[in-house]
Design a protein around this motif. Structure first.
Motif, PDB file in Angstrom:
ATOM      1  N   GLN A 108     -94.109  20.565 -25.067  1.00 50.61           N
ATOM      2  CA  GLN A 108     -92.998  21.100 -25.439  1.00 50.61           C
ATOM      3  C   GLN A 108     -92.267  20.797 -27.141  1.00 50.61           C
ATOM      4  N   ALA A 109     -93.979  21.219 -27.431  1.00 53.21           N
ATOM      5  CA  ALA A 109     -93.761  20.758 -29.181  1.00 53.21           C
ATOM      6  C   ALA A 109     -93.741  22.484 -29.696  1.00 53.21           C
ATOM      7  N   ASP A 110     -94.658  22.833 -29.126  1.00 55.61           N
ATOM      8  CA  ASP A 110     -94.281  24.424 -30.031  1.00 55.61           C
ATOM      9  C   ASP A 110     -93.594  25.277 -29.884  1.00 55.61           C
ATOM     10  N   HIS A 111     -92.329  24.790 -28.735  1.00 53.78           N
ATOM     11  CA  HIS A 111     -90.840  25.389 -29.097  1.00 53.78           C
ATOM     12  C   HIS A 111     -90.172  24.626 -29.906  1.00 53.78           C
ATOM     13  N   LEU A 112     -90.793  23.380 -31.115  1.00 51.27           N
ATOM     14  CA  LEU A 112     -89.766  22.282 -32.080  1.00 51.27           C
ATOM     15  C   LEU A 112     -89.802  22.515 -32.886  1.00 51.27           C
ATOM     16  N   ASP A 113     -88.700  21.778 -34.259  1.00 47.85           N
ATOM     17  CA  ASP A 113     -89.067  21.847 -35.363  1.00 47.85           C
ATOM     18  C   ASP A 113     -88.750  20.655 -36.096  1.00 47.85           C
ATOM     19  N   GLU A 114     -88.663  19.732 -35.347  1.00 44.17           N
ATOM     20  CA  GLU A 114     -87.872  18.327 -34.855  1.00 44.17           C
ATOM     21  C   GLU A 114     -88.155  17.550 -33.716  1.00 44.17           C
ATOM     22  N   VAL A 115     -89.112  16.040 -33.550  1.00 46.00           N
ATOM     23  CA  VAL A 115     -88.761  15.448 -32.365  1.00 46.00           C
ATOM     24  C   VAL A 115     -87.377  14.341 -32.609  1.00 46.00           C
ATOM     25  N   GLY A 135     -96.961  20.613 -37.124  1.00 45.61           N
ATOM     26  CA  GLY A 135     -95.939  20.747 -37.696  1.00 45.61           C
ATOM     27  C   GLY A 135     -94.705  20.246 -37.594  1.00 45.61           C
ATOM     28  N   CYS A 136     -93.707  19.687 -36.354  1.00 39.22           N
ATOM     29  CA  CYS A 136     -92.930  18.596 -36.422  1.00 39.22           C
ATOM     30  C   CYS A 136     -92.612  17.534 -37.138  1.00 39.22           C
ATOM     31  N   ARG A 137     -91.335  17.385 -37.439  1.00 36.20           N
ATOM     32  CA  ARG A 137     -90.604  16.286 -38.522  1.00 36.20           C
ATOM     33  C   ARG A 137     -90.773  15.171 -36.823  1.00 36.20           C
ATOM     34  N   VAL A 138     -90.937  14.313 -36.988  1.00 36.86           N
ATOM     35  CA  VAL A 138     -90.822  13.336 -36.079  1.00 36.86           C
ATOM     36  C   VAL A 138     -89.480  12.131 -37.154  1.00 36.86           C
ATOM     37  N   GLU A 139     -88.378  12.357 -36.013  1.00 42.27           N
ATOM     38  CA  GLU A 139     -87.259  10.863 -35.902  1.00 42.27           C
ATOM     39  C   GLU A 139     -87.437   9.548 -35.211  1.00 42.27           C
ATOM     40  N   LEU A 140     -87.398   8.934 -35.510  1.00 44.34           N
ATOM     41  CA  LEU A 140     -86.936   7.033 -34.814  1.00 44.34           C
ATOM     42  C   LEU A 140     -85.841   7.123 -34.847  1.00 44.34           C
ATOM     43  N   LEU A 141     -85.934   6.206 -33.114  1.00 44.68           N
ATOM     44  CA  LEU A 141     -84.657   5.142 -33.012  1.00 44.68           C
ATOM     45  C   LEU A 141     -84.822   4.197 -32.255  1.00 44.68           C
ATOM     46  N   GLY A 142     -84.312   3.029 -32.658  1.00 40.43           N
ATOM     47  CA  GLY A 142     -84.963   1.608 -31.935  1.00 40.43           C
ATOM     48  C   GLY A 142     -83.558   1.096 -31.992  1.00 40.43           C
ATOM     49  N   PHE A 143     -83.795  -0.979 -31.872  1.00 41.99           N
ATOM     50  CA  PHE A 143     -83.208  -1.162 -31.237  1.00 41.99           C
ATOM     51  C   PHE A 143     -84.273  -2.581 -32.235  1.00 41.99           C
ATOM     52  N   ASP A 144     -84.267  -3.212 -30.520  1.00 45.45           N
ATOM     53  CA  ASP A 144     -84.680  -4.757 -31.760  1.00 45.45           C
ATOM     54  C   ASP A 144     -86.432  -3.950 -31.043  1.00 45.45           C
ATOM     55  N   ASN A 145     -87.077  -5.327 -32.123  1.00 46.17           N
ATOM     56  CA  ASN A 145     -88.434  -5.414 -31.240  1.00 46.17           C
ATOM     57  C   ASN A 145     -89.255  -3.849 -31.708  1.00 46.17           C
ATOM     58  N   VAL A 146     -88.517  -2.960 -32.361  1.00 47.49           N
ATOM     59  CA  VAL A 146     -89.019  -2.232 -32.859  1.00 47.49           C
ATOM     60  C   VAL A 146     -90.541  -1.853 -33.964  1.00 47.49           C
ATOM     61  N   SER A 147     -91.694  -1.478 -33.804  1.00 49.67           N
ATOM     62  CA  SER A 147     -93.507  -1.511 -34.521  1.00 49.67           C
ATOM     63  C   SER A 147     -93.304  -0.734 -35.613  1.00 49.67           C
ATOM     64  N   ARG A 148     -93.345  -2.002 -36.337  1.00 48.48           N
ATOM     65  CA  ARG A 148     -93.210  -1.271 -37.788  1.00 48.48           C
ATOM     66  C   ARG A 148     -94.379  -0.426 -38.068  1.00 48.48           C
ATOM     67  N   GLN A 149     -95.596  -0.496 -37.629  1.00 51.05           N
ATOM     68  CA  GLN A 149     -97.060   0.440 -37.586  1.00 51.05           C
ATOM     69  C   GLN A 149     -95.791   1.961 -37.185  1.00 51.05           C
TER      70      GLN A 149
END
Length: 272
Positions: A108-115, A135-149
């Motif tokens: 679905q990324a071909d139809h998206l600007d951001e994930v 070409g997608c901008r990727v944002e992350l939302l998490g709570f506990d134990n989120v991978s630092r990498q």
């Protein structure tokens, strides 16, 4: 300029890592902040059919949770848990939605600007790289134990604990986030160790300006509350406060000294 966005929720990871009772209506509101146009809203859940056949309460809660997500416009992708019995008669349970999420996001990324990925699982790092290469901008939302990498790989990371009302405060069911007498979660913006006080900041609304942390600016969604050391729980040390990324939960009350000011009370540790 309108941003076409897709949201992909690793619901099982979130549920076991601090995001229990995630509110899909609030998450949708967060994802659509600014000029974002919601193209895909996908959440991935596991379902134990065998348990559901034997446990009516489990079946009721699981199906209700799926229906709530659908009512708020989410596509609920359900995968059944499978049980395997080895030669010694030991039963193991297997179930993962990671591959389903990754395949959908890439297709679905071909139809998206951001994930927006809602997870903490470091196994998604290759997916993030692949999406960015498309070409997608990727944002992350998490709570506990989120991978630092994973946090370092994405374009922006948001702590779900800080987003107003994204998860409930269990002991304040009618909580009016940000109003005097309510419970909020925030971070320490400034702490004076020699004086024993400082200031805690919390988001008072959902918008696209969370990067503006100066609470004196009208466009900033952050609000500041004065905090005295006597209001800090015993399991919080002052070094945690100085670091500025420790997530705290506290009551906000009207300041007795400053007009329109707020003070923080009963400050507890959420995440160091």
């Amino acid at each position: 300029m309108t941003i076409k966005i897709g949201v992909f929720v690793d619901a099982e990871n979130v549920r076991y890592n601090g995001g229990f009772h995630l509110r899909y209506d609030i998450l949708r509101r967060f994802a659509s902040r600014g000029e974002r146009n919601l193209i895909r809203l996908n959440t991935y859940l596991l379902f134990d059919q065998e348990r559901a056949n034997e446990d009516a309460e489990y079946a009721k809660k699981a199906l209700s949770y799926q229906q709530i997500a659908r009512q708020f416009g989410w596509k609920a992708n359900i995968k059944n848990i499978r049980r395997y019995t080895d030669d010694e008669g030991q039963v193991s349970i297997k179930g993962s939605t990671d591959l389903d999420l990754a395949v959908d996001a890439l297709q679905q990324a071909d139809h998206l600007d951001e994930v927006l990925l809602v997870t903490g699982d470091g196994d998604f790092e290759p997916l993030v790289t692949a999406l960015q290469n498309k070409g997608c901008r990727v944002e992350l939302l998490g709570f506990d134990n989120v991978s630092r990498q994973l946090q370092r790989q994405v374009d922006t990371f948001y702590s779900g604990f800080l987003i107003p009302n994204l998860i409930p405060v269990t002991y304040e069911p009618r909580n009016n986030w940000g109003k005097p007498g309510s419970v909020v979660r925030g971070v320490c913006s400034k702490w004076f160790q020699d004086k024993g006080f400082g200031f805690l900041n919390f988001l008072d609304r959902i918008d696209d300006n969370s990067w503006i942390t100066n609470t004196r600016l009208n466009e900033s969604p952050w609000t500041s509350a004065f905090c005295h050391i006597n209001e800090i729980a015993g399991d919080i040390n002052e070094d945690d406060l100085v670091h500025g990324d420790t997530v705290l939960e506290f009551y906000v009350q009207e300041s007795p000294q400053e007009e329109n000011g707020l003070v923080a009370q009963n400050v507890r540790l959420v995440q160091a």
